[in-house]
Motif scaffolding. Structure first.
Motif, PDB file in Angstrom:
ATOM      1  N   VAL A 197      10.838   3.078  -0.377  1.00  0.00           N
ATOM      2  CA  VAL A 197       9.878   2.993   0.631  1.00  0.00           C
ATOM      3  C   VAL A 197       9.972   1.461   0.969  1.00  0.00           C
ATOM      4  O   VAL A 197       9.960   0.970   2.291  1.00  0.00           O
ATOM      5  CB  VAL A 197       8.766   3.448   0.357  1.00  0.00           C
ATOM      6  CG1 VAL A 197       7.641   2.941   1.269  1.00  0.00           C
ATOM      7  CG2 VAL A 197       8.733   4.998   0.260  1.00  0.00           C
ATOM      8  N   ALA A 198       9.737   0.661   0.141  1.00  0.00           N
ATOM      9  CA  ALA A 198      10.030  -1.012   0.268  1.00  0.00           C
ATOM     10  C   ALA A 198      10.900  -1.389   1.007  1.00  0.00           C
ATOM     11  O   ALA A 198      10.922  -2.084   1.950  1.00  0.00           O
ATOM     12  CB  ALA A 198       9.493  -1.693  -1.022  1.00  0.00           C
ATOM     13  N   VAL A 231      10.501   8.776   5.801  1.00  0.00           N
ATOM     14  CA  VAL A 231       9.895   9.982   5.152  1.00  0.00           C
ATOM     15  C   VAL A 231      11.070  10.818   4.421  1.00  0.00           C
ATOM     16  O   VAL A 231      11.045  11.406   3.367  1.00  0.00           O
ATOM     17  CB  VAL A 231       8.919  10.573   5.874  1.00  0.00           C
ATOM     18  CG1 VAL A 231       8.262  11.855   5.255  1.00  0.00           C
ATOM     19  CG2 VAL A 231       7.612   9.821   6.117  1.00  0.00           C
ATOM     20  N   LEU A 232      12.111  11.040   5.451  1.00  0.00           N
ATOM     21  CA  LEU A 232      12.955  12.082   5.007  1.00  0.00           C
ATOM     22  C   LEU A 232      13.824  11.450   4.086  1.00  0.00           C
ATOM     23  O   LEU A 232      14.432  12.062   2.809  1.00  0.00           O
ATOM     24  CB  LEU A 232      13.975  12.302   5.957  1.00  0.00           C
ATOM     25  CG  LEU A 232      15.187  13.349   5.985  1.00  0.00           C
ATOM     26  CD1 LEU A 232      14.774  14.707   5.402  1.00  0.00           C
ATOM     27  CD2 LEU A 232      15.891  13.537   7.229  1.00  0.00           C
ATOM     28  N   MET A 233      14.220  10.148   3.942  1.00  0.00           N
ATOM     29  CA  MET A 233      14.753   9.417   2.880  1.00  0.00           C
ATOM     30  C   MET A 233      14.243   9.646   1.552  1.00  0.00           C
ATOM     31  O   MET A 233      14.869  10.021   0.308  1.00  0.00           O
ATOM     32  CB  MET A 233      15.079   7.827   2.874  1.00  0.00           C
ATOM     33  CG  MET A 233      16.155   7.616   4.287  1.00  0.00           C
ATOM     34  SD  MET A 233      16.117   5.692   4.287  1.00  0.00           S
ATOM     35  CE  MET A 233      16.858   5.343   5.723  1.00  0.00           C
ATOM     36  N   LEU A 234      12.792   9.483   1.391  1.00  0.00           N
ATOM     37  CA  LEU A 234      12.148   9.489   0.519  1.00  0.00           C
ATOM     38  C   LEU A 234      12.016  11.173  -0.473  1.00  0.00           C
ATOM     39  O   LEU A 234      12.250  11.397  -1.433  1.00  0.00           O
ATOM     40  CB  LEU A 234      10.495   9.120   0.671  1.00  0.00           C
ATOM     41  CG  LEU A 234       9.603   9.395  -0.467  1.00  0.00           C
ATOM     42  CD1 LEU A 234       9.858   8.696  -1.531  1.00  0.00           C
ATOM     43  CD2 LEU A 234       8.222   9.184   0.277  1.00  0.00           C
ATOM     44  N   THR A 235      12.039  12.018   0.573  1.00  0.00           N
ATOM     45  CA  THR A 235      11.963  13.487   0.350  1.00  0.00           C
ATOM     46  C   THR A 235      13.385  13.725  -0.360  1.00  0.00           C
ATOM     47  O   THR A 235      13.468  14.529  -1.272  1.00  0.00           O
ATOM     48  CB  THR A 235      11.784  14.380   1.483  1.00  0.00           C
ATOM     49  OG1 THR A 235      10.681  13.737   2.193  1.00  0.00           O
ATOM     50  CG2 THR A 235      11.610  15.736   1.017  1.00  0.00           C
ATOM     51  N   VAL A 236      14.431  13.357   0.259  1.00  0.00           N
ATOM     52  CA  VAL A 236      15.898  13.640  -0.192  1.00  0.00           C
ATOM     53  C   VAL A 236      15.796  13.049  -1.616  1.00  0.00           C
ATOM     54  O   VAL A 236      16.457  13.931  -2.745  1.00  0.00           O
ATOM     55  CB  VAL A 236      16.887  12.942   0.734  1.00  0.00           C
ATOM     56  CG1 VAL A 236      18.385  13.098  -0.055  1.00  0.00           C
ATOM     57  CG2 VAL A 236      16.924  13.932   2.028  1.00  0.00           C
ATOM     58  N   ILE A 272       0.832  -1.251   0.021  1.00  0.00           N
ATOM     59  CA  ILE A 272       0.033   0.029  -0.038  1.00  0.00           C
ATOM     60  C   ILE A 272       0.852   1.204   0.199  1.00  0.00           C
ATOM     61  O   ILE A 272       0.589   2.359  -0.787  1.00  0.00           O
ATOM     62  CB  ILE A 272      -0.939   0.068   1.178  1.00  0.00           C
ATOM     63  CG1 ILE A 272      -1.707  -1.230   1.159  1.00  0.00           C
ATOM     64  CG2 ILE A 272      -1.587   1.316   1.385  1.00  0.00           C
ATOM     65  CD1 ILE A 272      -2.794  -1.362   2.344  1.00  0.00           C
ATOM     66  N   LEU A 273       1.940   1.464   0.810  1.00  0.00           N
ATOM     67  CA  LEU A 273       2.472   2.664   1.114  1.00  0.00           C
ATOM     68  C   LEU A 273       3.692   2.654  -0.190  1.00  0.00           C
ATOM     69  O   LEU A 273       3.879   3.930  -0.522  1.00  0.00           O
ATOM     70  CB  LEU A 273       3.235   2.559   2.486  1.00  0.00           C
ATOM     71  CG  LEU A 273       2.246   2.508   3.652  1.00  0.00           C
ATOM     72  CD1 LEU A 273       3.003   2.424   4.995  1.00  0.00           C
ATOM     73  CD2 LEU A 273       1.304   4.001   3.762  1.00  0.00           C
ATOM     74  N   SER A 274       4.557   1.623  -0.410  1.00  0.00           N
ATOM     75  CA  SER A 274       5.339   1.918  -1.394  1.00  0.00           C
ATOM     76  C   SER A 274       4.675   2.102  -2.689  1.00  0.00           C
ATOM     77  O   SER A 274       4.960   2.904  -3.569  1.00  0.00           O
ATOM     78  CB  SER A 274       6.103   0.748  -1.503  1.00  0.00           C
ATOM     79  OG  SER A 274       5.664  -0.478  -1.891  1.00  0.00           O
ATOM     80  N   GLY A 275       3.491   1.464  -2.959  1.00  0.00           N
ATOM     81  CA  GLY A 275       2.647   1.834  -4.355  1.00  0.00           C
ATOM     82  C   GLY A 275       2.334   3.322  -4.467  1.00  0.00           C
ATOM     83  O   GLY A 275       2.137   3.811  -5.379  1.00  0.00           O
TER      84      GLY A 275
END
Length: 733
Positions: A66-67, A366-371, A49-52
């Protein structure tokens, strides 16, 4: 529940969704078997759900990150480890969903016609921002339902970060063409607060409405709405959508949200510990005496730096974030600033109390994803972050676990639950009927009480303040009489002492802050643990740990509360318990001391009983010595036969003596030629001396005598012994 705070019971405020999930997934094998595999499908579902969602909004690289992060970040994965089924996993996921939604909401900002380098995560329209706001609010509200104490900080910090970046980077974002959507924040607060109130009603209405602020409550929903409204109003002013100064008319829109926000602290202050247990100094300080409530430096000192190295290393994530925020355009800096502010706050909380590292792992993801989403070359960043922070920890964890499984290695901490289960069985064997109320350390009380379905006093739940204080008062009593009075009041039937996990020192410090720790030695709990006193109303229960639990704590002692026992009975039970624990020298001295108190005519019977106790617990040498002393006081066929059997069959070659056994049992066999027990001992002695034909004949006679007496239980064993002698082998215990 009546299982705790005996005999009164206590309220239970743990949220029910996790219990519903377990019940829905339960199999005929029982909940314990289910729990080993429960987390895997739950984690997989959340990953999908979240990575999708992240991939749909920010590209495949974001979805992959995310996964990998949900599996590879040690603190995130720990929440879903096999058999670690509790609310922490769902809470960590809810915090992740809350913050991911806010990032994909653009922290309230959106920009039409996206295409710039640093604008990938910003929604392309207000509708997209509002949809993400709803998802964030739903995730946060569900988390609030499960544990308000864990999710409220995330909601508050996220709101504060959103307001901070609006004032800090908002003007630059406006210059880059971004727009601030106050409605998104109002929607976030309104949907989240409203759903939190609905969750409260589902859990408590109509008969259990309450004012307890340790858990989800409509007051928190009201505060959430107020916070969202304040962010919307103040953020609009930062974006130039509202007046920056003015009179009462400009302040009025802020008044009601401020009142909503102030309601919670006002109730805290007025209601005190009646509405919020942490206002009680005992409960407030209690959390610092368990591992998750300790500071990171304290954990490093007690468990070594390796236990906290991963948490410290995760701080490396702030390096690329700081570099990026320094060169990002306005709207990009808004998102990085938002994610970094929340992650940094949780990093600080994790230094203060390690409990926050699990929820903090969600902020780091979330910070990883944003960067990654705001860089020109995403895939190199995905690979770099994965190679440094995610994949090594994942591979190391898998390799270590598989190695332990192959080698049969068990973490000593994992042995506590089977130990508690065995202790519960021992207590029930001591008292087959009737209710049991056990007094033990907080963790042991919970485990033993669960497996035995007993009641207990002090378990580490905030709802159990009264029970914890009662247990603390007993353990810190200055005299045995004071402890007895408190135990009578609470109806305690059994006491369990586990060295290294007694909690009596912590209880003393909680009840007597500022008193020198040396005073602990004067307490009932310390004297009991240190074996400095023989409590006249505690009757020792024989206990020996089964095979497989050798690494569990040593020196465990069980007691039954027996106010009516005699001193002789207490001494006898103490000696038996010492035999069971393997303290043979102390046991022998205890039996001798008891013998000295008895009349001469009673000594032979006690000596024979002591010999039988030694034999029952496998202490053959002590049993032989005790039987010989018993026979010196009172020669009899039963003791003689048992001694002969031990000498003929013991596994100790230094003690085994077939000829001595034969000389002992032969006269008895001539006097009682049809007794199967005597014949069996005779057969064993004959076999030990090499006379297998005669041994088989005696064993056959013993078998026929047992059949004639209708002793069906003895027949299979006697047949096995007969077959052994016919095969030309002696019998061994």
């Amino acid at each position: 529940t009546r299982a705790d705070n005996a005999p009164h019971g206590r309220d239970v405020h743990w949220a029910s969704p996790l219990a519903w999930l377990i019940r829905l997934a339960e199999t005929p094998g029982g909940a314990e078997r289910l729990l080993v595999r429960f987390n895997a499908p739950l984690l997989l579902t959340l990953i999908v759900i979240l990575s999708g969602w992240a991939a749909r909004r920010a590209g495949a690289g974001a979805g992959v990150l995310v996964a990998l992060g949900m599996v590879g970040h040690n603190r995130f994965y720990d929440s879903f480890a096999p058999a670690n089924v509790d609310h922490h996993g769902l809470l960590t996921a809810s915090v992740f969903g809350l913050l991911l939604g806010l990032v994909l909401m653009g922290a309230g900002w959106w920009k039409p016609n996206l295409g710039g380098t640093f604008t990938t995560l910003l929604p392309g329209d207000a509708a997209g921002a509002r949809r993400a706001a709803v998802v964030s609010a739903v995730s946060g509200a569900l988390g609030l339902w499960i544990s308000a104490a864990s999710v409220l900080p995330a909601i508050a910090l996220a709101g504060a970060a959103g307001l901070l970046v609006a004032w800090w980077r908002g003007p630059a974002a406006l210059r880059d063409g971004a727009r601030f959507d106050a409605t998104a924040w109002r929607l976030w607060g309104g949907v989240g607060g409203g759903l939190a109130a609905v969750c409260y009603l589902i859990e408590y209405a109509p008969h259990h409405l309450h004012l307890r602020l340790e858990v989800n409550h409509p007051l928190y929903g009201l505060a959430w709405w107020g916070g969202g409204s304040l962010i919307a109003s103040l953020g609009s002013r930062a974006a130039g959508h509202g007046a920056t100064r003015g009179g009462i008319r400009q302040a009025l829109p802020l008044l009601l949200p401020l009142v909503a926000l102030a309601a919670v602290p006002v109730v805290w202050l007025v209601g005190g510990e009646r509405v919020f247990s942490l206002r009680d100094p005992f409960i407030s300080e209690l959390r610092h005496y368990v591992l998750e409530g300790k500071t990171l430096p304290e954990v490093a000192r007690s468990l070594g730096f390796g236990a906290v190295a991963y948490q410290v290393a995760s701080g490396l994530l702030f390096v690329p974030a700081l570099a990026l925020i320094g060169r990002a355009r306005g709207e990009g800096a808004v998102l990085v600033g938002f994610a970094m502010s929340v992650a940094a706050a949780y990093f600080a909380l994790g230094l203060w109390e390690v409990r926050w590292w699990q929820a903090g792992s969600a902020t780091q993801l979330v910070l990883m994803l944003t960067v990654v989403a705001l860089t020109r070359r995403r895939w190199p960043w995905v690979l770099a972050i994965s190679a440094v922070l995610l994949l090594p920890a994942t591979v190391a964890r898998i390799v270590a676990v598989r190695s332990d499984v192959r080698a049969g290695v068990v973490d000593p901490r994992d042995l506590f639950q089977p130990l508690y289960r065995d202790l519960a069985a021992a207590l029930r064997a001591n008292q087959p009927e009737g209710g049991i109320v056990v007094l033990a350390s907080p963790n042991a009380s919970a485990g033993i009480g669960y497996f035995g379905e007993f009641r207990s006093l002090g378990t580490l739940y905030w709802e159990n303040t009264a029970g914890l204080k009662a247990a603390a008062a007993i353990y810190t009593a200055r005299t045995d009489d004071e402890a007895a009075r408190l135990i009578r009041e609470r109806g305690v039937t059994h006491v369990v002492v586990i060295p290294g996990a007694s909690f009596h020192v912590e209880y003393f410090q909680l009840l007597h802050p500022g008193v020198p720790r040396t005073e602990v030695s004067r307490t009932f709990g310390h004297r009991l643990l240190a074996k400095q006193t023989e409590v006249p109303w505690l009757q020792p229960i024989p206990y020996r740990k089964p095979a497989g639990l050798e690494l569990a704590p040593q020196g465990v002692r069980l007691f039954r509360v027996a106010f009516d026992q005699t001193e002789e009975e207490r001494r006898f039970r103490t000696a038996v318990a010492l035999v069971a624990a393997g303290d043979l020298a102390e046991a022998g001295a205890a039996f001798d001391a008891l013998l000295a108190r008895l009349a001469p005519e009673a000594r032979a019977e006690l000596q024979e009983t002591a010999a039988a106790v030694f034999y029952d617990y496998g202490a053959d040498a002590a049993a032989v010595d005790a039987f010989r002393r018993a026979l010196a006081l009172n020669p009899n066929a039963t003791a003689t036969t048992t001694l002969a059997w031990i000498l003929a069959t013991t596994s100790d070659p230094a003690l085994r003596d077939g000829y001595a056994a034969l000389s002992l049992v032969s006269p008895v066999a001539r006097a009682e030629p049809e007794d199967p027990t005597v014949l069996s001992a005779l057969a064993a002695a004959l076999a030990e001396t090499g006379r297998f034909t005669e041994a088989a004949a005696a064993a056959a006679r013993a078998l026929e005598a047992a059949r004639a007496a209708g002793d069906r239980d003895a027949v299979p064993l006697l047949q096995q012994r007969l077959d052994t002698y016919r095969a030309g082998r002696a019998w061994r215990q």
